[in-house]
Write an enzyme that holds these catalytic residues in place. Structure first.
Site, PDB file in Angstrom:
ATOM      1  N   LYS A   1       0.116   4.206  -0.271  1.00 43.01           N
ATOM      2  CA  LYS A   1      -0.533   5.381   0.343  1.00 43.01           C
ATOM      3  C   LYS A   1      -0.296   6.614  -0.540  1.00 43.01           C
ATOM      4  O   LYS A   1      -0.257   6.475  -1.758  1.00 43.01           O
ATOM      5  CB  LYS A   1      -0.047   5.565   1.793  1.00 43.01           C
TER       6      LYS A   1
ATOM      7  N   GLY B   1       2.700   2.334  10.895  1.00 42.47           N
ATOM      8  CA  GLY B   1       3.710   3.387  10.785  1.00 42.47           C
ATOM      9  C   GLY B   1       4.431   3.707  12.072  1.00 42.47           C
ATOM     10  O   GLY B   1       5.111   4.730  12.171  1.00 42.47           O
TER      11      GLY B   1
ATOM     12  N   ASN C   1       0.872  -1.177   0.000  1.00 39.01           N
ATOM     13  CA  ASN C   1       0.000   0.000   0.000  1.00 39.01           C
ATOM     14  C   ASN C   1       0.906   1.223   0.000  1.00 39.01           C
ATOM     15  O   ASN C   1       1.482   1.561   1.026  1.00 39.01           O
ATOM     16  CB  ASN C   1      -0.903  -0.039   1.241  1.00 39.01           C
TER      17      ASN C   1
ATOM     18  N   HIS D   1      -9.551   1.124   4.967  1.00 40.11           N
ATOM     19  CA  HIS D   1      -8.278   1.325   5.675  1.00 40.11           C
ATOM     20  C   HIS D   1      -8.512   2.295   6.834  1.00 40.11           C
ATOM     21  O   HIS D   1      -9.315   3.217   6.726  1.00 40.11           O
ATOM     22  CB  HIS D   1      -7.227   1.881   4.706  1.00 40.11           C
TER      23      HIS D   1
ATOM     24  N   SER E   1       3.447  -2.054  10.421  1.00 42.16           N
ATOM     25  CA  SER E   1       4.895  -2.157  10.684  1.00 42.16           C
ATOM     26  C   SER E   1       5.476  -3.510  10.314  1.00 42.16           C
ATOM     27  O   SER E   1       6.373  -4.014  11.006  1.00 42.16           O
ATOM     28  CB  SER E   1       5.208  -1.802  12.140  1.00 42.16           C
TER      29      SER E   1
ATOM     30  N   GLU F   1      -6.903   4.691   7.826  1.00 44.19           N
ATOM     31  CA  GLU F   1      -6.681   6.104   7.466  1.00 44.19           C
ATOM     32  C   GLU F   1      -7.897   6.687   6.757  1.00 44.19           C
ATOM     33  O   GLU F   1      -8.181   7.880   6.879  1.00 44.19           O
ATOM     34  CB  GLU F   1      -5.393   6.227   6.632  1.00 44.19           C
TER      35      GLU F   1
ATOM     36  N   GLU G   1      -5.270  -4.819  10.614  1.00 49.70           N
ATOM     37  CA  GLU G   1      -4.259  -3.793  10.825  1.00 49.70           C
ATOM     38  C   GLU G   1      -4.551  -3.054  12.138  1.00 49.70           C
ATOM     39  O   GLU G   1      -5.399  -2.149  12.153  1.00 49.70           O
ATOM     40  CB  GLU G   1      -4.279  -2.774   9.675  1.00 49.70           C
TER      41      GLU G   1
ATOM     42  N   GLY H   1       4.993   1.376   4.700  1.00 51.16           N
ATOM     43  CA  GLY H   1       6.310   1.988   4.508  1.00 51.16           C
ATOM     44  C   GLY H   1       7.334   1.095   3.813  1.00 51.16           C
ATOM     45  O   GLY H   1       8.040   1.544   2.898  1.00 51.16           O
TER      46      GLY H   1
HETATM   47  P1  13P Z   1       3.083   0.457   7.706  1.00 49.55           P
HETATM   48  O1  13P Z   1       3.607  -0.833   7.094  1.00 49.55           O
HETATM   49  O2  13P Z   1       3.791   1.670   7.205  1.00 49.55           O
HETATM   50  O3  13P Z   1       2.977   0.349   9.182  1.00 49.55           O
HETATM   51  O4  13P Z   1       1.571   0.624   7.150  1.00 49.55           O
HETATM   52  C1  13P Z   1       0.711  -0.446   7.221  1.00 49.55           C
HETATM   53  C2  13P Z   1      -0.503  -0.115   6.473  1.00 49.55           C
HETATM   54  O5  13P Z   1      -1.281   0.745   6.860  1.00 49.55           O
HETATM   55  C3  13P Z   1      -0.752  -0.836   5.215  1.00 49.55           C
HETATM   56  O6  13P Z   1      -2.029  -0.601   4.738  1.00 49.55           O
END
Ligand code: 13P
Length: 255
Positions: free
Chosen positions: A13, A176, A11, A100, A216, A102, A170, A238
């Site tokens: 983002k 993150g 992802n 998600h 993460s 977010e 998640e 990330g």
């Molecule tokens: P990170 O791997 O950056 O923690 O993000 C996870 C995520 O939200 C994937 O959708």
């Protein structure tokens, strides 16, 4: 014996411009070509909308799938700034992430809206990746299973089955942050998610649905997480922006 094919999804983002996005996708296709991993593993990248067409060109002919990060719940119409599932399918997408955390936080998306988006994706022949997960305060209060159960019940549309549904667990506090639940904690939540799915879809379908872990995930912890019985892949943020790291996570998937 289950035959769930692991899915490692990146992802991206809100990251990437034409040049660096295309370069990242290209380096993944080069690795995929050498690795011959395709039979045992599915690799997916979900770039921002602006890059999907370009990344689709770069991935053409490779075994790496393409997906979106969100879609609208309607097929078309007066929804300024939104993108429909059919538009994503038109660009060659096979998957779309919905719900998600977010999106749930930044855009106030409810379980009902996430279910409508997932249904729209399925109607466009895309496979939705439905995200669920508790906040830190919910975990601290011992409410993780209750929250995840409610999200699954509210966000998985009727008509779902193993062929058109992926779940991603998640934990919001792990996204993150470099923090992850312990492996027994991840194992517990994934096991309970499969039980919730059994209640909705029946045991046979639920056994075949892939449940990804996200939050993460890194080369250093991927092998341990991906070895868990009900962890069928990862949704990587990330680390998916660095070809070496994303590839290392893919390689950590048990055969
Ligand atoms: P990170 O791997 O950056 O923690 O993000 C996870 C995520 O939200 C994937 O959708």
């Amino acid at each position: 014996m289950t035959t769930r094919k692991p899915l490692i999804a990146g992802n991206w983002k809100m990251n990437g411009l034409l040049g660096d996005g295309a370069a990242l996708a290209k380096s993944l296709t080069e690795r995929m070509g050498k690795g011959g991993e395709t039979a045992s593993l599915e690799l997916l990248v979900c770039p921002p909308f602006t890059l999907i067409a370009r990344i689709g060109e770069v991935l053409a002919g490779s075994a790496i799938s393409l997906g979106g990060q969100d879609c609208h719940s309607k097929e078309k119409g007066a929804h300024t700034g939104d993108v429909s599932a059919r538009m994503l399918a038109d660009l060659g997408c096979r998957y779309v992430i919905v719900g998600h955390s977010e999106r749930r936080t930044d855009h106030g998306e409810s379980d009902a809206l996430v279910a409508a988006k997932a249904a729209a994706a399925q109607a466009a022949k895309l496979c939705p990746i439905v995200c669920v997960g508790e906040t830190e305060s919910e975990r601290d209060k011992g409410r993780t299973i209750e929250v995840v159960g409610r999200q699954i019940a509210g966000s998985v549309p009727g008509g779902s089955g193993a062929g058109n549904l992926v779940i991603a667990y998640e934990p919001v506090w792990a996204i993150g942050t470099g923090r992850t639940p312990t492996t027994p904690e991840v194992a517990e939540v994934h096991g309970r998610i499969r039980e919730f799915l059994t209640g909705i879809l029946g045991a046979e379908e639920a056994q075949m649905v892939r449940i990804l872990y996200g939050g993460s995930m890194k080369p250093g912890n991927a092998a341990e997480l991906l070895a868990l019985a009900d962890v069928d892949g990862g949704l990587v943020g990330g680390a998916s922006l660095v070809a070496d790291d994303f590839w290392a996570i893919a390689r950590a998937t048990p055969k």
